[in-house]
Write a protein that holds these residues in place. Structure first.
Motif, PDB file in Angstrom:
ATOM      1  N   LYS A 181       0.816  -1.219   0.000  1.00 19.13           N
ATOM      2  CA  LYS A 181       0.000   0.000   0.000  1.00 19.13           C
ATOM      3  C   LYS A 181       0.845   1.262   0.000  1.00 19.13           C
ATOM      4  O   LYS A 181       0.634   2.170  -0.828  1.00 19.13           O
ATOM      5  N   GLU A 182       1.782   1.351   0.908  1.00 19.75           N
ATOM      6  CA  GLU A 182       2.603   2.568   1.007  1.00 19.75           C
ATOM      7  C   GLU A 182       3.397   2.801  -0.272  1.00 19.75           C
ATOM      8  O   GLU A 182       3.496   3.932  -0.770  1.00 19.75           O
ATOM      9  N   GLN A 183       3.937   1.733  -0.828  1.00 23.25           N
ATOM     10  CA  GLN A 183       4.711   1.848  -2.060  1.00 23.25           C
ATOM     11  C   GLN A 183       3.840   2.304  -3.224  1.00 23.25           C
ATOM     12  O   GLN A 183       4.242   3.152  -4.034  1.00 23.25           O
ATOM     13  N   LEU A 184       2.624   1.763  -3.308  1.00 28.61           N
ATOM     14  CA  LEU A 184       1.709   2.154  -4.382  1.00 28.61           C
ATOM     15  C   LEU A 184       1.307   3.616  -4.268  1.00 28.61           C
ATOM     16  O   LEU A 184       1.228   4.335  -5.273  1.00 28.61           O
ATOM     17  N   GLU A 185       1.051   4.070  -3.071  1.00 26.15           N
ATOM     18  CA  GLU A 185       0.679   5.467  -2.872  1.00 26.15           C
ATOM     19  C   GLU A 185       1.789   6.410  -3.315  1.00 26.15           C
ATOM     20  O   GLU A 185       1.523   7.512  -3.795  1.00 26.15           O
ATOM     21  N   GLN A 186       3.022   5.966  -3.197  1.00 21.13           N
ATOM     22  CA  GLN A 186       4.149   6.786  -3.628  1.00 21.13           C
ATOM     23  C   GLN A 186       4.350   6.740  -5.142  1.00 21.13           C
ATOM     24  O   GLN A 186       4.700   7.744  -5.768  1.00 21.13           O
ATOM     25  N   LEU A 187       4.103   5.575  -5.742  1.00 21.11           N
ATOM     26  CA  LEU A 187       4.381   5.386  -7.165  1.00 21.11           C
ATOM     27  C   LEU A 187       3.261   5.882  -8.085  1.00 21.11           C
ATOM     28  O   LEU A 187       3.530   6.262  -9.229  1.00 21.11           O
ATOM     29  N   LEU A 188       2.027   5.858  -7.593  1.00 25.02           N
ATOM     30  CA  LEU A 188       0.886   6.164  -8.452  1.00 25.02           C
ATOM     31  C   LEU A 188       0.578   7.660  -8.492  1.00 25.02           C
ATOM     32  O   LEU A 188       0.679   8.361  -7.483  1.00 25.02           O
ATOM     33  N   HIS A 189       0.155   8.117  -9.685  1.00 21.78           N
ATOM     34  CA  HIS A 189      -0.224   9.509  -9.881  1.00 21.78           C
ATOM     35  C   HIS A 189      -1.681   9.614 -10.323  1.00 21.78           C
ATOM     36  O   HIS A 189      -2.083  10.597 -10.944  1.00 21.78           O
ATOM     37  N   VAL A 190      -2.461   8.597 -10.017  1.00 19.75           N
ATOM     38  CA  VAL A 190      -3.896   8.572 -10.337  1.00 19.75           C
ATOM     39  C   VAL A 190      -4.662   8.414  -9.028  1.00 19.75           C
ATOM     40  O   VAL A 190      -4.084   8.011  -8.012  1.00 19.75           O
ATOM     41  N   PRO A 191      -5.975   8.730  -9.020  1.00 19.55           N
ATOM     42  CA  PRO A 191      -6.763   8.523  -7.796  1.00 19.55           C
ATOM     43  C   PRO A 191      -6.746   7.052  -7.388  1.00 19.55           C
ATOM     44  O   PRO A 191      -6.933   6.163  -8.217  1.00 19.55           O
ATOM     45  N   VAL A 192      -6.513   6.792  -6.115  1.00 21.18           N
ATOM     46  CA  VAL A 192      -6.361   5.433  -5.607  1.00 21.18           C
ATOM     47  C   VAL A 192      -7.345   5.191  -4.467  1.00 21.18           C
ATOM     48  O   VAL A 192      -7.529   6.046  -3.599  1.00 21.18           O
ATOM     49  N   ARG A 193      -7.979   4.031  -4.496  1.00 21.42           N
ATOM     50  CA  ARG A 193      -8.837   3.604  -3.388  1.00 21.42           C
ATOM     51  C   ARG A 193      -8.453   2.178  -3.006  1.00 21.42           C
ATOM     52  O   ARG A 193      -7.937   1.420  -3.827  1.00 21.42           O
ATOM     53  N   PHE A 194      -8.736   1.825  -1.760  1.00 22.94           N
ATOM     54  CA  PHE A 194      -8.479   0.473  -1.269  1.00 22.94           C
ATOM     55  C   PHE A 194      -9.773  -0.089  -0.714  1.00 22.94           C
ATOM     56  O   PHE A 194     -10.467   0.570   0.059  1.00 22.94           O
ATOM     57  N   ALA A 195     -10.115  -1.312  -1.125  1.00 18.58           N
ATOM     58  CA  ALA A 195     -11.374  -1.931  -0.716  1.00 18.58           C
ATOM     59  C   ALA A 195     -11.407  -2.134   0.793  1.00 18.58           C
ATOM     60  O   ALA A 195     -10.373  -2.401   1.412  1.00 18.58           O
ATOM     61  N   PRO A 196     -12.595  -2.032   1.409  1.00 25.63           N
ATOM     62  CA  PRO A 196     -12.701  -2.302   2.849  1.00 25.63           C
ATOM     63  C   PRO A 196     -12.437  -3.768   3.148  1.00 25.63           C
ATOM     64  O   PRO A 196     -12.482  -4.630   2.263  1.00 25.63           O
ATOM     65  N   SER A 197     -12.184  -4.066   4.414  1.00 28.68           N
ATOM     66  CA  SER A 197     -11.722  -5.406   4.803  1.00 28.68           C
ATOM     67  C   SER A 197     -12.697  -6.514   4.419  1.00 28.68           C
ATOM     68  O   SER A 197     -12.266  -7.614   4.058  1.00 28.68           O
ATOM     69  N   HIS A 198     -14.005  -6.251   4.474  1.00 33.87           N
ATOM     70  CA  HIS A 198     -14.963  -7.326   4.175  1.00 33.87           C
ATOM     71  C   HIS A 198     -15.028  -7.657   2.682  1.00 33.87           C
ATOM     72  O   HIS A 198     -15.656  -8.638   2.290  1.00 33.87           O
ATOM     73  N   MET A 199     -14.377  -6.861   1.835  1.00 38.85           N
ATOM     74  CA  MET A 199     -14.361  -7.120   0.392  1.00 38.85           C
ATOM     75  C   MET A 199     -12.944  -7.364  -0.114  1.00 38.85           C
ATOM     76  O   MET A 199     -12.709  -7.414  -1.312  1.00 38.85           O
ATOM     77  N   ASN A 200     -12.018  -7.550   0.795  1.00 31.98           N
ATOM     78  CA  ASN A 200     -10.609  -7.505   0.454  1.00 31.98           C
ATOM     79  C   ASN A 200      -9.951  -8.869   0.282  1.00 31.98           C
ATOM     80  O   ASN A 200      -8.771  -8.936  -0.033  1.00 31.98           O
ATOM     81  N   ARG A 201     -10.683  -9.961   0.481  1.00 30.18           N
ATOM     82  CA  ARG A 201     -10.092 -11.290   0.403  1.00 30.18           C
ATOM     83  C   ARG A 201     -10.920 -12.187  -0.517  1.00 30.18           C
ATOM     84  O   ARG A 201     -12.042 -11.878  -0.875  1.00 30.18           O
ATOM     85  N   GLN A 202     -10.326 -13.326  -0.860  1.00 29.93           N
ATOM     86  CA  GLN A 202     -11.040 -14.282  -1.699  1.00 29.93           C
ATOM     87  C   GLN A 202     -12.324 -14.736  -1.035  1.00 29.93           C
ATOM     88  O   GLN A 202     -12.366 -14.952   0.180  1.00 29.93           O
ATOM     89  N   ARG A 203     -13.364 -14.908  -1.859  1.00 33.22           N
ATOM     90  CA  ARG A 203     -14.641 -15.437  -1.371  1.00 33.22           C
ATOM     91  C   ARG A 203     -15.165 -16.448  -2.375  1.00 33.22           C
ATOM     92  O   ARG A 203     -15.264 -16.165  -3.582  1.00 33.22           O
ATOM     93  N   ALA A 204     -15.543 -17.612  -1.887  1.00 35.84           N
ATOM     94  CA  ALA A 204     -16.082 -18.641  -2.775  1.00 35.84           C
ATOM     95  C   ALA A 204     -17.384 -18.190  -3.422  1.00 35.84           C
ATOM     96  O   ALA A 204     -17.691 -18.609  -4.539  1.00 35.84           O
ATOM     97  N   ALA A 205     -18.149 -17.336  -2.745  1.00 33.94           N
ATOM     98  CA  ALA A 205     -19.399 -16.857  -3.332  1.00 33.94           C
ATOM     99  C   ALA A 205     -19.135 -16.063  -4.606  1.00 33.94           C
ATOM    100  O   ALA A 205     -19.893 -16.160  -5.580  1.00 33.94           O
ATOM    101  N   ALA A 206     -18.066 -15.259  -4.619  1.00 36.30           N
ATOM    102  CA  ALA A 206     -17.704 -14.518  -5.824  1.00 36.30           C
ATOM    103  C   ALA A 206     -17.244 -15.473  -6.922  1.00 36.30           C
ATOM    104  O   ALA A 206     -17.596 -15.305  -8.101  1.00 36.30           O
ATOM    105  N   VAL A 207     -16.462 -16.493  -6.546  1.00 35.45           N
ATOM    106  CA  VAL A 207     -16.018 -17.507  -7.509  1.00 35.45           C
ATOM    107  C   VAL A 207     -17.232 -18.206  -8.128  1.00 35.45           C
ATOM    108  O   VAL A 207     -17.306 -18.404  -9.346  1.00 35.45           O
ATOM    109  N   GLY A 208     -18.203 -18.565  -7.284  1.00 34.87           N
ATOM    110  CA  GLY A 208     -19.392 -19.255  -7.771  1.00 34.87           C
ATOM    111  C   GLY A 208     -20.256 -18.395  -8.664  1.00 34.87           C
ATOM    112  O   GLY A 208     -20.801 -18.864  -9.672  1.00 34.87           O
TER     113      GLY A 208
END
Length: 251
Positions: A181-208
Motif C-alpha cells: 500500500k505505502e509503495q503504491l501510494e508513492q508510485l501512483l499519480h492517479v486517484p487510488v482507493r483500497f477496498a474495505p476489509s470485508h471485500m478484500n479477500r477471496q470469497r467462494a461466493a464470488a467464484v461461484g
C-alpha cells in the motif's frame, strides 16, 4: 432503474437457475459456498487441509445439500499459494470425478476482482507473490465483467507504471494491499482507493457467481483435465534450477 440495479437483478436471475459448489483455497483464506445459499469463509492460521473439507461438510449438513444435484464445481485455479492451490484443485477434482460433474476453472485474480461488482473505474486485485512482485490483473465492469489485462505476475513498480499510463481511478484489493500500500501510494499519480476489509479477500461466493458467467460462455472442463495455474515456478523449482546452473558453470 439504474444500470447497476439492472445488472444486479440480471445476475440474481441467472444465478438462481443454477447450483454451483465453489471452492477457494488459493490464498490465506479458505472459502466454500453453495451458490446463493451458503458460504463459509475462514481467515485464520489453520492450514487449508484442516479447514476445507470440514467447511464443505458443514455446509452440506446445514443446507441439506444433495451434492448429486449440483450443476458444476467452481474452483479458484490459481495463481496463489502453491500448497493451497493443490489442496483446492485436488478437492474439486476428486468431487468432480466422484459426482461426474464438470469443473469451472476460475482464475484466482478474476474471482477476487468480482468482489467489487459494479465498481467504477479500474479494479486491480493484488496478491503478494514475494520478491517485490504481485499476482494481479486489470478489470472493470461495463455491460459485463471485463478482463482488460489477464492475470499475471509482475513487479509492483511495473504495475504502477501500467496504471499511471491509464490515467484512471483504480481500486485495489487482496492480501498484497497491506504489503504494498505505502509503495503504491508513492508510485501512483492517479486517484487510488483500497477496498474495505470485508471485500478484500477471496470469497467462494464470488467464484461461484462468476462461474455462472463462465458456464454461459461454455468455459467448463472435465475434472480429469483440471490443472492449477501457478504462473510462476515454486521456490523449490527455482532453487533446483539455480543449483543446476551453478553446476553447469562449474564444469
Amino acid at each position: 432503474m439504474t444500470f447497476l440495479q439492472r445488472r444486479i437483478d440480471n445476475e440474481k436471475e441467472r444465478s438462481e437457475t443454477m447450483r454451483i459448489l465453489a471452492l477457494d483455497s488459493s490464498g490465506l483464506v479458505a472459502s466454500v459456498a453453495e451458490q446463493t445459499i451458503a458460504e463459509y469463509t475462514v481467515n485464520y492460521k489453520k492450514t487449508h487441509s484442516q479447514t476445507l473439507l470440514p467447511m464443505l461438510d458443514e455446509i452440506v449438513k446445514m443446507t441439506e445439500m444433495n451434492l448429486g444435484e449440483i450443476d458444476a464445481i467452481a474452483v479458484a485455479g490459481g495463481p496463489g499459494s502453491f500448497t493451497g492451490l493443490r489442496i483446492g484443485s485436488a478437492t474439486a477434482k476428486g468431487l468432480g470425478l466422484a459426482l461426474k460433474k464438470p469443473l469451472i476453472h476460475i482464475p484466482t485474480v478474476d474471482g477476487l476482482a468480482y468482489n467489487l461488482y459494479g465498481n467504477e473505474g479500474v479494479i486491480c486485485p493484488i496478491m503478494d507473490a514475494r520478491r517485490n512482485q504481485v499476482y494481479t490483473g486489470i478489470y472493470r465492469f461495463r455491460e459485463e465483467f471485463v478482463v482488460e489485462e489477464p492475470q499475471m505476475a509482475i513487479e509492483i513498480s511495473a504495475l504502477a507504471e501500467k496504471l499511471n499510463e491509464r490515467g484512471e481511478q483504480v481500486t485495489f484489493l487482496g492480501d498484497g494491499v497491506p504489503v504494498y500500500k505505502e509503495q503504491l501510494e508513492q508510485l501512483l499519480h492517479v486517484p487510488v482507493r483500497f477496498a474495505p476489509s470485508h471485500m478484500n479477500r477471496q470469497r467462494a461466493a464470488a467464484v461461484g457467481t462468476l462461474a455462472v458467467q463462465y458456464w454461459k460462455e461454455g468455459k467448463i472442463e472435465r475434472a480429469e483435465d483440471h490443472q492449477p495455474d501457478y504462473l510462476r515456478m515454486s521456490q523449490a523449482e527455482r532453487e533446483r534450477l539455480e543449483r543446476e546452473e551453478k553446476e553447469q558453470q562449474g564444469k
